[in-house]
Design a protein around this motif. Sequence first.
Motif, mmCIF file in Angstrom:
data_model
loop_
_atom_site.group_PDB
_atom_site.id
_atom_site.type_symbol
_atom_site.label_atom_id
_atom_site.label_comp_id
_atom_site.label_asym_id
_atom_site.label_seq_id
_atom_site.Cartn_x
_atom_site.Cartn_y
_atom_site.Cartn_z
ATOM 1 N N GLN A 1 0.904 -1.152 0.084
ATOM 2 C CA GLN A 1 -0.090 -0.001 0.160
ATOM 3 C C GLN A 1 0.993 1.365 -0.056
ATOM 4 O OE1 GLN A 1 -3.683 -0.346 -0.116
ATOM 5 N NE2 GLN A 1 -2.877 -2.373 -0.556
ATOM 6 N N LYS A 2 2.089 1.197 0.656
ATOM 7 C CA LYS A 2 2.806 2.219 0.746
ATOM 8 C C LYS A 2 4.361 2.049 1.301
ATOM 9 C CE LYS A 2 3.319 7.050 1.019
ATOM 10 N NZ LYS A 2 3.283 7.678 -0.100
ATOM 11 N N THR A 3 5.167 2.625 0.852
ATOM 12 C CA THR A 3 6.576 2.322 1.476
ATOM 13 C C THR A 3 7.302 3.822 1.593
ATOM 14 O OG1 THR A 3 7.620 2.424 -0.607
ATOM 15 C CG2 THR A 3 6.818 0.282 0.222
ATOM 16 N N GLY A 4 8.076 3.573 2.628
ATOM 17 C CA GLY A 4 8.896 5.113 2.844
ATOM 18 C C GLY A 4 9.300 4.954 4.352
ATOM 19 N N SER A 5 9.941 6.278 4.519
ATOM 20 C CA SER A 5 10.513 6.415 6.005
ATOM 21 C C SER A 5 9.488 6.572 7.011
ATOM 22 C CB SER A 5 11.370 7.669 6.180
ATOM 23 O OG SER A 5 10.532 8.836 5.916
ATOM 24 N N PRO A 6 9.539 6.033 8.296
ATOM 25 C CA PRO A 6 8.331 6.452 9.318
ATOM 26 C C PRO A 6 8.128 8.042 9.190
ATOM 27 C CG PRO A 6 10.162 5.347 10.248
ATOM 28 C CD PRO A 6 10.809 5.756 8.912
ATOM 29 N N GLN A 7 8.994 8.657 8.945
ATOM 30 C CA GLN A 7 8.239 10.208 9.122
ATOM 31 C C GLN A 7 7.420 10.438 7.976
ATOM 32 O OE1 GLN A 7 11.516 9.223 9.124
ATOM 33 N NE2 GLN A 7 11.979 9.714 11.510
ATOM 34 N N SER A 8 7.741 10.086 6.801
ATOM 35 C CA SER A 8 6.840 10.281 5.541
ATOM 36 C C SER A 8 5.749 9.790 5.758
ATOM 37 C CB SER A 8 7.616 9.993 4.233
ATOM 38 O OG SER A 8 7.654 8.443 4.369
ATOM 39 N N LEU A 9 5.423 8.609 6.116
ATOM 40 C CA LEU A 9 4.136 7.764 6.282
ATOM 41 C C LEU A 9 3.439 8.453 7.315
ATOM 42 C CD1 LEU A 9 5.150 4.037 5.860
ATOM 43 C CD2 LEU A 9 4.197 5.572 4.102
#
Length: 230
Positions: free
Chosen positions: A214-222
Amino acid sequence: MNQIAKLKVIDLCFKRNDKISLLKISFQLESHKIFSLLGPSGSGKSTLLRCLLGLERPESGQIFLDNKIISDDQNFIETRFRRMSYVPQDLALFPHLSVIDNIGFGLADKKKQRTDELIHELALHGLENSLPHQISGGQQQRVAIARALAPRPKLLVLDEPMSQLDPDLRTALSKLLRKAASTEDCAIILTSHHLEDVYDISDFLMILKDGAVQKTGSPQSLFQKPQIIF
């Protein structure tokens, strides 16, 4: 210069009983990094772990470890040859073995040197001769992680390590895994149902639902721009 990925997964698909459990999962992870899989029960987290560990054979796709293929259409390296270690939710410590014997179980070369290193690294001094039922849940978890790190795996896999812990123990475990990631030549993958459990520890997150990313990325971006409702 870009670091070679410790783990690389390309278009991984898995079916069980003609039902898709994983749909074209792709990601890569470098040494000393911590990667968290997030999602509700049935999202495919455990299935993905089992494919990485060699406990399930994917329908298609590729898995590389240290730039060497361990799973594709023609190749499938058995679990015992994958240089991966697994810590299940129930920890699976040997109840009749002491802490030091649990950690050193299966080691042949330089056993005492390695167990002494891990006793120090994971702050288990004074517990060496204790049995698992004689120590706390947090201490048991540290022993399980030490045993998993003992053979110097390329990948350390933990299934829901935060689920049974109170906030203080979660903080302690986060610091422990971060230290392990920095001192050991491995990458770490863990699963969780909740972003708050892995926010401070993760370098990278992947959110799964119904076997699809569904989504990937850094914790901050999510956290700042979630973009998905569930």
